[in-house]
Motif scaffolding. Sequence first.
Motif, PDB file in Angstrom:
ATOM      1  N   GLU A 111       0.837  -1.196   0.000  1.00  0.00           N
ATOM      2  CA  GLU A 111       0.000   0.000   0.000  1.00  0.00           C
ATOM      3  C   GLU A 111       0.874   1.248   0.000  1.00  0.00           C
ATOM      4  O   GLU A 111       2.020   1.223   0.452  1.00  0.00           O
ATOM      5  CB  GLU A 111      -0.943   0.000   1.207  1.00  0.00           C
ATOM      6  N   SER A 112       0.304   2.329  -0.511  1.00  0.00           N
ATOM      7  CA  SER A 112       1.008   3.600  -0.593  1.00  0.00           C
ATOM      8  C   SER A 112       0.163   4.675   0.084  1.00  0.00           C
ATOM      9  O   SER A 112      -1.063   4.689  -0.048  1.00  0.00           O
ATOM     10  CB  SER A 112       1.252   3.968  -2.062  1.00  0.00           C
ATOM     11  N   PHE A 113       0.826   5.572   0.811  1.00  0.00           N
ATOM     12  CA  PHE A 113       0.112   6.574   1.595  1.00  0.00           C
ATOM     13  C   PHE A 113       0.681   7.969   1.334  1.00  0.00           C
ATOM     14  O   PHE A 113       1.897   8.156   1.314  1.00  0.00           O
ATOM     15  CB  PHE A 113       0.221   6.262   3.093  1.00  0.00           C
ATOM     16  N   GLU A 114      -0.220   8.929   1.153  1.00  0.00           N
ATOM     17  CA  GLU A 114       0.161  10.332   0.998  1.00  0.00           C
ATOM     18  C   GLU A 114       0.164  11.007   2.364  1.00  0.00           C
ATOM     19  O   GLU A 114      -0.640  10.677   3.240  1.00  0.00           O
ATOM     20  CB  GLU A 114      -0.829  11.055   0.080  1.00  0.00           C
ATOM     21  N   ALA A 115       1.057  11.967   2.539  1.00  0.00           N
ATOM     22  CA  ALA A 115       1.095  12.716   3.795  1.00  0.00           C
ATOM     23  C   ALA A 115      -0.137  13.602   3.916  1.00  0.00           C
ATOM     24  O   ALA A 115      -0.628  14.155   2.926  1.00  0.00           O
ATOM     25  CB  ALA A 115       2.354  13.567   3.868  1.00  0.00           C
ATOM     26  N   GLN A 116      -0.651  13.716   5.125  1.00  0.00           N
ATOM     27  CA  GLN A 116      -1.746  14.630   5.393  1.00  0.00           C
ATOM     28  C   GLN A 116      -1.188  16.036   5.601  1.00  0.00           C
ATOM     29  O   GLN A 116       0.017  16.215   5.789  1.00  0.00           O
ATOM     30  CB  GLN A 116      -2.515  14.161   6.632  1.00  0.00           C
ATOM     31  N   ILE A 117      -2.048  17.030   5.577  1.00  0.00           N
ATOM     32  CA  ILE A 117      -1.604  18.415   5.737  1.00  0.00           C
ATOM     33  C   ILE A 117      -0.905  18.585   7.086  1.00  0.00           C
ATOM     34  O   ILE A 117      -1.458  18.241   8.132  1.00  0.00           O
ATOM     35  CB  ILE A 117      -2.797  19.387   5.634  1.00  0.00           C
ATOM     36  N   GLY A 118       0.319  19.093   7.047  1.00  0.00           N
ATOM     37  CA  GLY A 118       1.077  19.342   8.266  1.00  0.00           C
ATOM     38  C   GLY A 118       1.721  18.115   8.881  1.00  0.00           C
ATOM     39  O   GLY A 118       2.344  18.210   9.940  1.00  0.00           O
ATOM     40  N   GLU A 119       1.609  16.962   8.225  1.00  0.00           N
ATOM     41  CA  GLU A 119       2.159  15.720   8.770  1.00  0.00           C
ATOM     42  C   GLU A 119       3.611  15.555   8.342  1.00  0.00           C
ATOM     43  O   GLU A 119       3.926  15.606   7.151  1.00  0.00           O
ATOM     44  CB  GLU A 119       1.332  14.529   8.278  1.00  0.00           C
ATOM     45  N   ILE A 121       7.323  13.467   7.946  1.00  0.00           N
ATOM     46  CA  ILE A 121       7.596  12.174   7.329  1.00  0.00           C
ATOM     47  C   ILE A 121       7.613  11.051   8.359  1.00  0.00           C
ATOM     48  O   ILE A 121       7.210   9.914   8.074  1.00  0.00           O
ATOM     49  CB  ILE A 121       8.932  12.219   6.544  1.00  0.00           C
ATOM     50  N   GLU A 122       8.052  11.353   9.590  1.00  0.00           N
ATOM     51  CA  GLU A 122       8.101  10.328  10.634  1.00  0.00           C
ATOM     52  C   GLU A 122       6.697   9.825  10.975  1.00  0.00           C
ATOM     53  O   GLU A 122       6.463   8.616  11.063  1.00  0.00           O
ATOM     54  CB  GLU A 122       8.786  10.879  11.893  1.00  0.00           C
ATOM     55  N   LYS A 123       5.772  10.765  11.155  1.00  0.00           N
ATOM     56  CA  LYS A 123       4.402  10.362  11.476  1.00  0.00           C
ATOM     57  C   LYS A 123       3.720   9.697  10.283  1.00  0.00           C
ATOM     58  O   LYS A 123       2.878   8.820  10.449  1.00  0.00           O
ATOM     59  CB  LYS A 123       3.594  11.566  11.960  1.00  0.00           C
ATOM     60  N   LEU A 124       4.079  10.117   9.081  1.00  0.00           N
ATOM     61  CA  LEU A 124       3.532   9.476   7.885  1.00  0.00           C
ATOM     62  C   LEU A 124       3.908   7.997   7.856  1.00  0.00           C
ATOM     63  O   LEU A 124       3.066   7.133   7.585  1.00  0.00           O
ATOM     64  CB  LEU A 124       4.051  10.178   6.628  1.00  0.00           C
ATOM     65  N   ILE A 125       5.170   7.703   8.151  1.00  0.00           N
ATOM     66  CA  ILE A 125       5.622   6.306   8.157  1.00  0.00           C
ATOM     67  C   ILE A 125       4.874   5.511   9.226  1.00  0.00           C
ATOM     68  O   ILE A 125       4.369   4.412   8.975  1.00  0.00           O
ATOM     69  CB  ILE A 125       7.143   6.235   8.395  1.00  0.00           C
ATOM     70  N   GLY A 126       4.786   6.082  10.433  1.00  0.00           N
ATOM     71  CA  GLY A 126       4.083   5.395  11.508  1.00  0.00           C
ATOM     72  C   GLY A 126       2.618   5.170  11.188  1.00  0.00           C
ATOM     73  O   GLY A 126       2.080   4.077  11.399  1.00  0.00           O
ATOM     74  N   ARG A 127       1.960   6.199  10.661  1.00  0.00           N
ATOM     75  CA  ARG A 127       0.539   6.070  10.317  1.00  0.00           C
ATOM     76  C   ARG A 127       0.334   5.027   9.221  1.00  0.00           C
ATOM     77  O   ARG A 127      -0.649   4.273   9.238  1.00  0.00           O
ATOM     78  CB  ARG A 127      -0.014   7.426   9.860  1.00  0.00           C
ATOM     79  N   SER A 128       1.253   4.953   8.280  1.00  0.00           N
ATOM     80  CA  SER A 128       1.135   3.988   7.189  1.00  0.00           C
ATOM     81  C   SER A 128       1.145   2.556   7.720  1.00  0.00           C
ATOM     82  O   SER A 128       0.312   1.727   7.340  1.00  0.00           O
ATOM     83  CB  SER A 128       2.282   4.188   6.189  1.00  0.00           C
ATOM     84  N   VAL A 129       2.087   2.271   8.610  1.00  0.00           N
ATOM     85  CA  VAL A 129       2.193   0.922   9.181  1.00  0.00           C
ATOM     86  C   VAL A 129       0.954   0.589  10.008  1.00  0.00           C
ATOM     87  O   VAL A 129       0.369  -0.498   9.881  1.00  0.00           O
ATOM     88  CB  VAL A 129       3.462   0.807  10.047  1.00  0.00           C
ATOM     89  N   LEU A 130       0.519   1.532  10.845  1.00  0.00           N
ATOM     90  CA  LEU A 130      -0.636   1.260  11.710  1.00  0.00           C
ATOM     91  C   LEU A 130      -1.934   1.160  10.919  1.00  0.00           C
ATOM     92  O   LEU A 130      -2.835   0.397  11.295  1.00  0.00           O
ATOM     93  CB  LEU A 130      -0.755   2.350  12.777  1.00  0.00           C
ATOM     94  N   THR A 131      -2.035   1.903   9.827  1.00  0.00           N
ATOM     95  CA  THR A 131      -3.236   1.810   8.989  1.00  0.00           C
ATOM     96  C   THR A 131      -3.388   0.404   8.420  1.00  0.00           C
ATOM     97  O   THR A 131      -4.494  -0.151   8.374  1.00  0.00           O
ATOM     98  CB  THR A 131      -3.180   2.837   7.843  1.00  0.00           C
ATOM     99  N   ILE A 132      -2.277  -0.186   8.003  1.00  0.00           N
ATOM    100  CA  ILE A 132      -2.317  -1.555   7.487  1.00  0.00           C
ATOM    101  C   ILE A 132      -2.725  -2.531   8.588  1.00  0.00           C
ATOM    102  O   ILE A 132      -3.547  -3.428   8.373  1.00  0.00           O
ATOM    103  CB  ILE A 132      -0.954  -1.941   6.887  1.00  0.00           C
TER     104      ILE A 132
END
Length: 206
Positions: A111-119, A121-132
């Motif tokens: 899966e691929s995830f786009e960063a949210q506004i103001g997010e 890169i560290e939180k983007l990576i964490g959110r991507s893993v937890l979303t899965i």
Amino acid sequence: MNTEIKKLIQELEGVVSCNLTGVDEIDEIHIIADKKRDPKRIVRDVETVCLVHKDFKIDHKKISIARIDSDFSEAMEGYANDRIELVSIYTENNRSRCNVEMKINGQEIKESFEAQIGENIEKLIGRSVLTILNKFVEFNLQLIVDDIFTIKGKEDLVIAQISMYNPENNMMQEKLVGAVHVNNNISLAIAKACLKAVNRKICNYL
């Protein structure tokens, strides 16, 4: 302060459990650790966590470590690791996107995830893993990234702080912490820190 420090210490590599003495300030730290890591390295990690995360300097003589071969919680974490495999994770330089490839119970997931506004890169990576994990593991709670940061030292340490929420009432149930050393790949370290934080909680659902 003691509760937060205890959670951070318990998620350090090699630490099985720990106990802190003292009321307002920490007097002593007693740790049970496995035999995979040198006790001196664990002591340095504990000193770093206390100093950087809580601006508290503790004398290394007040940190005691007892070493054991293994315990039930370590076995359960291994059980989860066997069923959740992080195959690859990388970010694209020209855009805030995180690409994750995992295996959960043998099922390959990309899966691929786009960063949210103001997010960042560290939180983007964490959110991507937890979303899965939220999507593919039949877990009755929702995993949310609170914070991800790096403690600088001789060996950089990534800390992932995660909350578990009950989606039915939107109430926070528990806070989890995972810590992993950075070995030349910060994206991989962040993802592993997130998995380390949640492994013991989700192993019964795999």
